[in-house]
Write an enzyme that holds these catalytic residues in place. Structure first.
Site, PDB file in Angstrom:
ATOM      1  N   ASP A 101       0.600  -1.179  -0.055  1.00  0.00           N
ATOM      2  CA  ASP A 101      -0.069   0.131  -0.107  1.00  0.00           C
ATOM      3  C   ASP A 101       0.698   1.340  -0.357  1.00  0.00           C
ATOM      4  O   ASP A 101       1.273   1.327   1.024  1.00  0.00           O
ATOM      5  CB  ASP A 101      -1.343   0.203   1.118  1.00  0.00           C
ATOM      6  CG  ASP A 101      -1.367   1.354   1.533  1.00  0.00           C
ATOM      7  OD1 ASP A 101      -1.954   2.035   0.626  1.00  0.00           O
ATOM      8  OD2 ASP A 101      -1.910   1.731   2.305  1.00  0.00           O
ATOM      9  N   ASP A 288      -2.296   5.730  -5.431  1.00  0.00           N
ATOM     10  CA  ASP A 288      -3.293   5.065  -3.874  1.00  0.00           C
ATOM     11  C   ASP A 288      -2.981   2.792  -4.574  1.00  0.00           C
ATOM     12  O   ASP A 288      -4.034   2.984  -5.422  1.00  0.00           O
ATOM     13  CB  ASP A 288      -4.373   5.056  -3.694  1.00  0.00           C
ATOM     14  CG  ASP A 288      -4.828   4.097  -2.238  1.00  0.00           C
ATOM     15  OD1 ASP A 288      -3.332   3.560  -2.202  1.00  0.00           O
ATOM     16  OD2 ASP A 288      -5.800   4.668  -1.464  1.00  0.00           O
TER      17      ASP A 288
END
Length: 508
Positions: A101, A288
């Site tokens: 992430d 993201d």
């Protein structure tokens, strides 16, 4: 004889090329590779209320009393994440599936000491007593996501990533996880690839330690996500370099604009090559890898929904604002009033009194008098600002007044519903327009196949828009979050050493 020598040389060259190709797939090329797995979204496990992310305000008390500072932290819901890979922790190695992430900075996995949180029992749990390289820290921590908190405590151990071992990495053992967010997730934990500025407890991120321990030759990592639904290969993340097989052409690089996130500036957003005008002067965008969807300001998401036929929620409040104040907004804009002042002059948004009477335009309605409109001032302000934006865009196209107001009322009907996804007709996907992002003065288009998501539910197939609205404070917006739908279309290089991000067309 000369011909035999030539053939021999060709054979040698061919084997040399094959050697280089096979070397690029192994560990001898100095790159750390992690193969990513992918799961298909299932309609039955998509929550009724899910967004790509949202922003909250919180007070950071690390500066001590009297030195409080307000920050904005990006939160996301991991339920929609599709891509994850495997790492190991401890000696001997204990295996975990994690999401890589780019918007968080901590590594956490479920702990064997997690006794009262149901998600821990359906995922792999770290057992400290089995590892001879474990070091106790024990400091408690909590990591906040859009769907709740992950609580636990810090520990230290060796972490295996690909073909290397990161020694003495501090990570969190989770003892409590948000039930809805992680119960049905196919990954065990999260491995953050963001910056240390956003690290809970100021823990040194794993990527930093990879560099400091000399485990990579170059301070970059690259990401390829495979959007082919029929492929078993989900993608690949490469630490220390790039894999040329997964992109076409050169990368376009733009600088990181804010420490903490892999945040860049994007320019205007285009629908079917028509500018929306929302980011002509530049808008921040967060890259993201932990979110499937593309998030953006509700005004543009509504325009996109309208263009692609995505269902929305009929907003009577929005239509009431158009009906009651549309003519006045139209007049203000024709008279040259700056668009950002229109709603404050009407009285639906907070305003600076020193700006209130400039230009001879006076406030025509008090904030306390909404005449049947909702009492929620923030909602009124939002609907007004969206109406001003939509009318201004159409005025710039020199559209007739009747057509403008017809279009604006249609947009009110396409407002994204925050409690569910926006569905579209699967049979119309091939006819939908492209949506393009301007990055580094270059257009990065997404085809309808790239920005929509097919969801299989038994014998039925549903199609959803990949665009969701974000709730961003006005002082920080408009802002975009470019999730996996964008990253699946464009191979991405995260250049940590030079603080820039590069995009190139992903290989099919």
């Amino acid at each position: 004889m000369g011909t035999e020598v030539l053939l021999l040389l060709l054979v040698v060259i061919c084997f040399a090329d094959l050697g280089r190709i096979f070397a690029s797939n192994g560990s001898s090329d100095g790159l750390v590779r992690i193969g990513l797995k992918k799961r298909s979204l299932n309609y039955n496990i998509i929550p009724a209320e899910t967004v790509a992310g949202k922003f909250i305000h919180y007070v950071n008390k690390e500066g001590g009393a009297g030195n409080l500072r307000e920050e904005v932290v990006y939160l996301k819901n991991f339920w929609d994440t599709q891509y994850f890979g495997e790492i190991s922790i401890g000696s001997p190695a204990q295996q975990f599936a994690v999401v890589f992430d780019t918007t968080s900075s901590n590594l956490w996995v479920p702990s064997s000491k997690c006794h009262f949180s149901v998600p821990c029992f359906v995922h792999s749990r770290y057992r400290a007593w089995l590892s001879r390289t474990y070091t106790k820290i024990g400091i408690s921590c909590k990591i906040r996501y859009g769907s709740g908190l992950v609580r636990g405590f810090f520990s230290q151990d060796n972490v295996g990533v690909g073909n290397v071992v990161v020694k003495d990495q501090v990570f969190a053992e989770a003892t409590s996880e948000g039930l809805l967010a992680f119960l049905l997730a196919q990954f065990d934990g999260i491995l953050g690839l963001g910056f240390q500025e956003n690290s809970v407890g100021n823990v040194t991120p794993l990527w930093y330690n990879m560099i400091q321990q000399g485990l990579v030759d170059r301070q970059i990592f690259s990401l390829w996500l495979n959007r082919d639904p029929k492929s078993n290969v989900g993608g690949e993340i490469v630490f220390g370099g790039v894999d040329w097989r997964y992109f076409r052409g050169d990368h376009t690089y733009v600088p990181v604009t804010q420490a903490g996130y892999w945040q860049i500036d994007v320019g205007d957003i285009l629908i079917a090559n028509n500018p929306t005008g929302i980011c002509e002067g530049g808008c921040p965008a967060i890259i993201d890898s932990g979110s499937s969807f593309i998030g953006g300001p509700i005004s543009v998401i509504t325009q996109i929904n309208h263009a692609i036929g995505a269902d929305g929620v009929v907003s009577l409040e929005c239509k009431k604002v158009v009906s009651k104040y549309g003519d006045l907004i139209w007049e203000y804009l024709l008279r040259g009033l700056q668009p950002e002042r229109a709603c404050s002059n009407i009285g639906l948004c907070l305003y600076n009194a020193s700006l209130h009477s400039r230009g001879g335009i006076e406030t025509v309605v008090g904030r306390e008098d909404s005449e049947g409109l909702p009492v929620d001032d923030s909602a009124l302000c939002t609907f007004c600002e969206m109406t001003v934006f939509w009318i201004q865009v159409e005025l710039n196209k020199q559209k007739a007044r009747e057509r403008v107001f017809k279009y604006v009322n249609e947009l009110c009907e396409k407002l994204p519903n925050p409690r569910r996804k926006s569905f579209i007709n699967c049979e119309r996907i091939d006819d939908l327009p492209p949506v393009s992002f301007t990055i580094g003065n270059k257009s990065f288009p997404l085809s309808p196949q790239q920005y929509t998501i097919r969801v299989e539910d038994g014998c039925s197939t549903f199609c959803m828009s990949g665009f969701v609205a974000l709730d961003v404070p006005a002082s920080k917006g408009p802002l975009w979050v470019l999730g996996d739908l964008f990253l699946g279309a464009y191979h991405t290089i995260f250049d940590f050493g030079n603080l820039k991000v590069g995009f190139a067309k992903s290989a099919a």
